[in-house]
Motif scaffolding. Structure first.
Motif, PDB file in Angstrom:
ATOM      1  N   ILE A 115      -1.584 -10.424  19.804  1.00  0.00           N
ATOM      2  CA  ILE A 115      -2.480 -10.336  18.646  1.00  0.00           C
ATOM      3  C   ILE A 115      -2.124  -9.095  17.831  1.00  0.00           C
ATOM      4  O   ILE A 115      -1.648  -8.109  18.373  1.00  0.00           O
ATOM      5  CB  ILE A 115      -3.961 -10.276  19.077  1.00  0.00           C
ATOM      6  N   PRO A 116      -2.338  -9.146  16.519  1.00  0.00           N
ATOM      7  CA  PRO A 116      -2.098  -7.950  15.712  1.00  0.00           C
ATOM      8  C   PRO A 116      -2.976  -6.801  16.210  1.00  0.00           C
ATOM      9  O   PRO A 116      -4.114  -6.996  16.631  1.00  0.00           O
ATOM     10  CB  PRO A 116      -2.507  -8.371  14.301  1.00  0.00           C
ATOM     11  N   THR A 117      -2.423  -5.605  16.163  1.00  0.00           N
ATOM     12  CA  THR A 117      -3.128  -4.432  16.668  1.00  0.00           C
ATOM     13  C   THR A 117      -3.080  -3.328  15.629  1.00  0.00           C
ATOM     14  O   THR A 117      -2.044  -3.082  15.032  1.00  0.00           O
ATOM     15  CB  THR A 117      -2.473  -3.948  17.970  1.00  0.00           C
ATOM     16  N   LEU A 118      -4.198  -2.662  15.429  1.00  0.00           N
ATOM     17  CA  LEU A 118      -4.291  -1.561  14.489  1.00  0.00           C
ATOM     18  C   LEU A 118      -4.758  -0.314  15.223  1.00  0.00           C
ATOM     19  O   LEU A 118      -5.754  -0.351  15.938  1.00  0.00           O
ATOM     20  CB  LEU A 118      -5.295  -1.901  13.379  1.00  0.00           C
ATOM     21  N   ILE A 119      -4.008   0.762  15.076  1.00  0.00           N
ATOM     22  CA  ILE A 119      -4.430   2.061  15.601  1.00  0.00           C
ATOM     23  C   ILE A 119      -4.860   2.862  14.383  1.00  0.00           C
ATOM     24  O   ILE A 119      -4.048   3.174  13.519  1.00  0.00           O
ATOM     25  CB  ILE A 119      -3.296   2.752  16.378  1.00  0.00           C
TER      26      ILE A 119
ATOM     27  N   LEU B 129       3.537  12.035  11.550  1.00  0.00           N
ATOM     28  CA  LEU B 129       4.049  10.669  11.612  1.00  0.00           C
ATOM     29  C   LEU B 129       4.633  10.335  12.979  1.00  0.00           C
ATOM     30  O   LEU B 129       4.451   9.220  13.478  1.00  0.00           O
ATOM     31  CB  LEU B 129       5.110  10.459  10.525  1.00  0.00           C
ATOM     32  N   GLY B 130       5.303  11.260  13.619  1.00  0.00           N
ATOM     33  CA  GLY B 130       5.895  10.990  14.931  1.00  0.00           C
ATOM     34  C   GLY B 130       4.876  10.546  15.956  1.00  0.00           C
ATOM     35  O   GLY B 130       5.139   9.638  16.758  1.00  0.00           O
ATOM     36  N   ILE B 131       3.709  11.133  15.944  1.00  0.00           N
ATOM     37  CA  ILE B 131       2.648  10.748  16.889  1.00  0.00           C
ATOM     38  C   ILE B 131       2.135   9.356  16.564  1.00  0.00           C
ATOM     39  O   ILE B 131       1.897   8.535  17.462  1.00  0.00           O
ATOM     40  CB  ILE B 131       1.517  11.790  16.882  1.00  0.00           C
ATOM     41  N   LEU B 132       1.977   9.059  15.284  1.00  0.00           N
ATOM     42  CA  LEU B 132       1.535   7.717  14.890  1.00  0.00           C
ATOM     43  C   LEU B 132       2.539   6.660  15.330  1.00  0.00           C
ATOM     44  O   LEU B 132       2.157   5.595  15.840  1.00  0.00           O
ATOM     45  CB  LEU B 132       1.333   7.650  13.378  1.00  0.00           C
ATOM     46  N   LEU B 133       3.822   6.972  15.155  1.00  0.00           N
ATOM     47  CA  LEU B 133       4.856   6.027  15.571  1.00  0.00           C
ATOM     48  C   LEU B 133       4.896   5.846  17.083  1.00  0.00           C
ATOM     49  O   LEU B 133       5.127   4.734  17.576  1.00  0.00           O
ATOM     50  CB  LEU B 133       6.219   6.488  15.046  1.00  0.00           C
ATOM     51  N   GLU B 134       4.654   6.908  17.829  1.00  0.00           N
ATOM     52  CA  GLU B 134       4.593   6.799  19.296  1.00  0.00           C
ATOM     53  C   GLU B 134       3.475   5.852  19.718  1.00  0.00           C
ATOM     54  O   GLU B 134       3.664   5.015  20.610  1.00  0.00           O
ATOM     55  CB  GLU B 134       4.368   8.164  19.925  1.00  0.00           C
TER      56      GLU B 134
ATOM     57  N   LYS C  75       3.849   2.332  21.657  1.00  0.00           N
ATOM     58  CA  LYS C  75       3.137   2.079  22.909  1.00  0.00           C
ATOM     59  C   LYS C  75       2.411   0.734  22.849  1.00  0.00           C
ATOM     60  O   LYS C  75       2.499  -0.080  23.771  1.00  0.00           O
ATOM     61  CB  LYS C  75       2.134   3.202  23.191  1.00  0.00           C
ATOM     62  N   ALA C  76       1.718   0.483  21.746  1.00  0.00           N
ATOM     63  CA  ALA C  76       1.021  -0.794  21.593  1.00  0.00           C
ATOM     64  C   ALA C  76       2.015  -1.952  21.603  1.00  0.00           C
ATOM     65  O   ALA C  76       1.777  -2.977  22.259  1.00  0.00           O
ATOM     66  CB  ALA C  76       0.204  -0.797  20.297  1.00  0.00           C
ATOM     67  N   GLN C  77       3.132  -1.792  20.917  1.00  0.00           N
ATOM     68  CA  GLN C  77       4.159  -2.835  20.889  1.00  0.00           C
ATOM     69  C   GLN C  77       4.716  -3.088  22.280  1.00  0.00           C
ATOM     70  O   GLN C  77       4.931  -4.225  22.677  1.00  0.00           O
ATOM     71  CB  GLN C  77       5.279  -2.457  19.916  1.00  0.00           C
ATOM     72  N   HIS C  78       4.938  -2.022  23.025  1.00  0.00           N
ATOM     73  CA  HIS C  78       5.439  -2.152  24.402  1.00  0.00           C
ATOM     74  C   HIS C  78       4.479  -2.978  25.248  1.00  0.00           C
ATOM     75  O   HIS C  78       4.895  -3.898  25.956  1.00  0.00           O
ATOM     76  CB  HIS C  78       5.636  -0.777  25.012  1.00  0.00           C
ATOM     77  N   PHE C  79       3.188  -2.684  25.176  1.00  0.00           N
ATOM     78  CA  PHE C  79       2.204  -3.449  25.948  1.00  0.00           C
ATOM     79  C   PHE C  79       2.206  -4.913  25.534  1.00  0.00           C
ATOM     80  O   PHE C  79       2.136  -5.814  26.384  1.00  0.00           O
ATOM     81  CB  PHE C  79       0.805  -2.862  25.792  1.00  0.00           C
TER      82      PHE C  79
END
Length: 68
Positions: A36-40, A49-54, A58-62
């Motif tokens: 499902i689409p996920t929004l952080i 930006l680096g933290i947002l990308l991490e 992480k969400a993509q990995h899960f």
């Protein structure tokens, strides 16, 4: 704790995702049974930006691991 004696998390959208929330996210993906689409979301105290990308990675990995 809420009035029922249960632990409760409040997402203020102003700090990093707690490990317990990542656990809930993984469990939700398992229960839903499909990607499902996920929004952080951050509303204040937006990190670099680096933290947002991490977090996005992480969400993509899960998503990929649970729905491989």
């Amino acid at each position: 704790m809420n009035s029922y004696g249960q632990e409760m998390f409040i997402d203020a959208h102003s700090q990093a995702v707690w490990p317990e929330v990542w656990t809930l996210y993984r469990r939700a993906l398992q229960i839903i049974g499909r990607p499902i689409p996920t929004l952080i979301e951050w509303d204040t105290n937006i990190p670099p930006l680096g933290i947002l990308l991490e977090d996005a990675q992480k969400a993509q990995h899960f998503l990929e691991v649970i729905h491989a």
